[in-house]
Design an enzyme around this catalytic site. Structure first.
Site, mmCIF file in Angstrom:
data_model
loop_
_atom_site.group_PDB
_atom_site.id
_atom_site.type_symbol
_atom_site.label_atom_id
_atom_site.label_comp_id
_atom_site.label_asym_id
_atom_site.label_seq_id
_atom_site.Cartn_x
_atom_site.Cartn_y
_atom_site.Cartn_z
ATOM 1 N N TYR A 1 0.854 -1.200 0.000
ATOM 2 C CA TYR A 1 0.000 0.000 0.000
ATOM 3 C C TYR A 1 0.891 1.251 0.000
ATOM 4 O O TYR A 1 0.674 2.187 -0.787
ATOM 5 C CB TYR A 1 -0.955 0.013 1.204
ATOM 6 N N LYS B 1 1.388 4.446 -2.736
ATOM 7 C CA LYS B 1 1.256 5.876 -2.432
ATOM 8 C C LYS B 1 2.588 6.607 -2.673
ATOM 9 O O LYS B 1 2.584 7.784 -3.028
ATOM 10 C CB LYS B 1 0.725 6.080 -1.011
HETATM 11 P P1 NDP Z 1 -13.298 4.789 0.999
HETATM 12 O O1 NDP Z 1 -13.193 3.299 1.018
HETATM 13 O O2 NDP Z 1 -14.324 5.424 1.874
HETATM 14 O O3 NDP Z 1 -13.513 5.306 -0.498
HETATM 15 C C1 NDP Z 1 -12.785 4.765 -1.559
HETATM 16 C C2 NDP Z 1 -13.435 5.156 -2.872
HETATM 17 O O4 NDP Z 1 -12.641 4.619 -3.943
HETATM 18 C C3 NDP Z 1 -14.832 4.596 -3.021
HETATM 19 O O5 NDP Z 1 -15.677 5.595 -3.548
HETATM 20 C C4 NDP Z 1 -14.669 3.474 -4.021
HETATM 21 O O6 NDP Z 1 -15.832 3.363 -4.844
HETATM 22 C C5 NDP Z 1 -13.496 3.977 -4.853
HETATM 23 N N1 NDP Z 1 -12.819 2.889 -5.549
HETATM 24 C C6 NDP Z 1 -12.103 1.867 -5.033
HETATM 25 N N2 NDP Z 1 -11.689 1.049 -6.015
HETATM 26 C C7 NDP Z 1 -12.170 1.576 -7.180
HETATM 27 C C8 NDP Z 1 -12.091 1.193 -8.535
HETATM 28 N N3 NDP Z 1 -11.460 0.067 -8.929
HETATM 29 N N4 NDP Z 1 -12.686 1.961 -9.471
HETATM 30 C C9 NDP Z 1 -13.337 3.090 -9.106
HETATM 31 N N5 NDP Z 1 -13.463 3.507 -7.835
HETATM 32 C C10 NDP Z 1 -12.883 2.751 -6.893
HETATM 33 O O7 NDP Z 1 -11.844 5.314 1.374
HETATM 34 P P2 NDP Z 1 -11.220 6.804 1.448
HETATM 35 O O8 NDP Z 1 -12.229 7.813 1.119
HETATM 36 O O9 NDP Z 1 -10.523 6.896 2.747
HETATM 37 O O10 NDP Z 1 -10.124 6.703 0.310
HETATM 38 C C11 NDP Z 1 -10.035 7.623 -0.763
HETATM 39 C C12 NDP Z 1 -8.565 7.829 -1.125
HETATM 40 O O11 NDP Z 1 -7.889 8.405 -0.020
HETATM 41 C C13 NDP Z 1 -7.797 6.554 -1.457
HETATM 42 O O12 NDP Z 1 -6.950 6.825 -2.558
HETATM 43 C C14 NDP Z 1 -6.978 6.293 -0.203
HETATM 44 O O13 NDP Z 1 -5.810 5.569 -0.492
HETATM 45 C C15 NDP Z 1 -6.683 7.711 0.226
HETATM 46 N N6 NDP Z 1 -6.310 7.896 1.608
HETATM 47 C C16 NDP Z 1 -7.115 7.460 2.612
HETATM 48 C C17 NDP Z 1 -6.746 7.658 3.929
HETATM 49 C C18 NDP Z 1 -7.555 7.130 5.070
HETATM 50 O O14 NDP Z 1 -7.006 7.006 6.195
HETATM 51 N N7 NDP Z 1 -8.845 6.865 4.908
HETATM 52 C C19 NDP Z 1 -5.514 8.377 4.257
HETATM 53 C C20 NDP Z 1 -4.728 8.780 3.128
HETATM 54 C C21 NDP Z 1 -5.139 8.567 1.853
HETATM 55 P P3 NDP Z 1 -16.532 2.006 -5.326
HETATM 56 O O15 NDP Z 1 -16.213 0.950 -4.320
HETATM 57 O O16 NDP Z 1 -17.987 2.369 -5.382
HETATM 58 O O17 NDP Z 1 -15.955 1.757 -6.662
HETATM 59 C C1 8X3 Z 2 -4.134 5.623 4.346
HETATM 60 C C2 8X3 Z 2 -3.878 5.830 5.755
HETATM 61 O O1 8X3 Z 2 -3.731 4.211 7.680
HETATM 62 O O2 8X3 Z 2 -2.559 3.529 5.723
HETATM 63 O O3 8X3 Z 2 -3.242 6.205 3.483
HETATM 64 O O4 8X3 Z 2 -1.720 5.373 7.015
HETATM 65 S S1 8X3 Z 2 -2.926 4.649 6.547
#
Ligand code: NDP
Ligand code: 8X3
Length: 257
Positions: free
Chosen positions: A157, A161
């Site tokens: 992961y 990133k």
């Molecule tokens: P969620 O799981 O709440 O949202 C993830 C979103 O990504 C969903 O809308 C999902 O939609 C979509 N998604 C996943 N796979 C696909 C795919 N193959 N095609 C299209 N859409 C896809 O997580 P977050 O909102 O937390 O994550 C959003 C971003 O933020 C990610 O890139 C994550 O790595 C990043 N991030 C998150 C952190 C955290 O702690 N939560 C911290 C740092 C970064 P659906 O399943 O409907 O396709």
């Molecule tokens: C997603 C947040 O928990 O992996 O980038 O640091 S964590």
């Protein structure tokens, strides 16, 4: 001044978490939205709610970012009006599993690499074609503190990133002549469906991730996106790294006893 009114914003992964919160923040500024995700029924609910409450038009796209032909079709088939994309938010992404590299599930690696790296590149490539012709645009990539430091059990992961970080820097170099702005927004832990997805629906395990400290909310990240997107044209925010006050870096958290 509201310089986001009437802008066309394309957000991937808008059905949940940070992507959904970002859609609402842009809608509140009067931007028009193209929302992509696999769970189209969720996007339809978000569209209905946004169009009822804000001065914003919404187009929903059933889109799996890992599917190159689906990305190409969805983007190249947009009507001329929707094709005038001003801002792309590359948000779709996920973690799968948190096992050590010697024990991890290889399918989980494939999904993370296909979604977080290749998916981001597929969508960007077709939207950059549009931005190049318009000689303007702004790409906002959702990175992570995990794109700066690695933690145990997070090797792949974190690698994805780190790739988002490298791709953002590379895009900024390659696109400067148009100019197309490139910003990376790198949050620490945000309470969304992220951990539920990472632990494959295990709610107890997912909830434990956020126990004992205050994590960021999706809205906090969305506001950082809006900050970058709403700067004057000549200002390019390279990166914003944000964590909750209880988080020092990707692996040091103040777990209040
Ligand atoms: P969620 O799981 O709440 O949202 C993830 C979103 O990504 C969903 O809308 C999902 O939609 C979509 N998604 C996943 N796979 C696909 C795919 N193959 N095609 C299209 N859409 C896809 O997580 P977050 O909102 O937390 O994550 C959003 C971003 O933020 C990610 O890139 C994550 O790595 C990043 N991030 C998150 C952190 C955290 O702690 N939560 C911290 C740092 C970064 P659906 O399943 O409907 O396709
Ligand atoms: C997603 C947040 O928990 O992996 O980038 O640091 S964590």
């Amino acid at each position: 001044m509201n310089n986001l009114k009437g802008k066309v914003v394309f957000i991937t992964g808008a059905s949940s978490g940070i992507g959904k919160a970002t859609a609402y923040e842009f809608a509140s500024k009067g931007a028009d939205l193209i929302l992509g995700a696999r769970r189209i029924e969720r996007l339809e609910e978000i569209k209905a709610d946004i169009e009822e409450h804000f001065d914003s038009n919404v187009l929903t796209l059933h889109m799996d970012v890992t599917d190159l032909s689906m990305c190409k079709k969805n983007i190249t088939n947009l009507t001329q009006e929707w094709k005038s994309i001003d801002i792309l938010v590359n948000n779709a992404g996920l973690a799968r599993g948190k096992k050590k590299v010697q024990d991890a599930n290889i399918d989980d690696w494939e999904v993370m690499i296909d979604t977080n790296i290749k998916g981001l590149l597929y969508v960007s490539r077709y939207i950059i074609d549009i931005m190049k012709k318009r000689k303007k645009g702004h790409i906002i990539n959702i990175g992570s503190t995990s794109g700066h430091e690695v933690y145990p059990g997070g090797s792949v992961y974190c690698a994805t990133k780190h790739a988002v970080d490298a791709i953002s820097k590379g895009m900024r170099l390659d696109l400067v002549d148009y100019p197309i702005r490139v910003t990376e927004i790198s949050p620490g832990m945000v309470e969304t469906e992220f951990s539920l997805v990472r632990f494959k629906g295990n709610e107890d395990r997912a909830e434990k991730v956020y126990e004992g400290f205050v994590p960021l909310e999706a809205k906090d990240v969305a506001e950082a996106v809006i900050f970058a997107a709403s700067r004057p044209k000549y200002v390019q925010i390279n990166e914003i790294i944000l964590t909750s006050s209880d988080q020092a870096n990707s692996y040091v958290v103040n777990e209040r006893k």
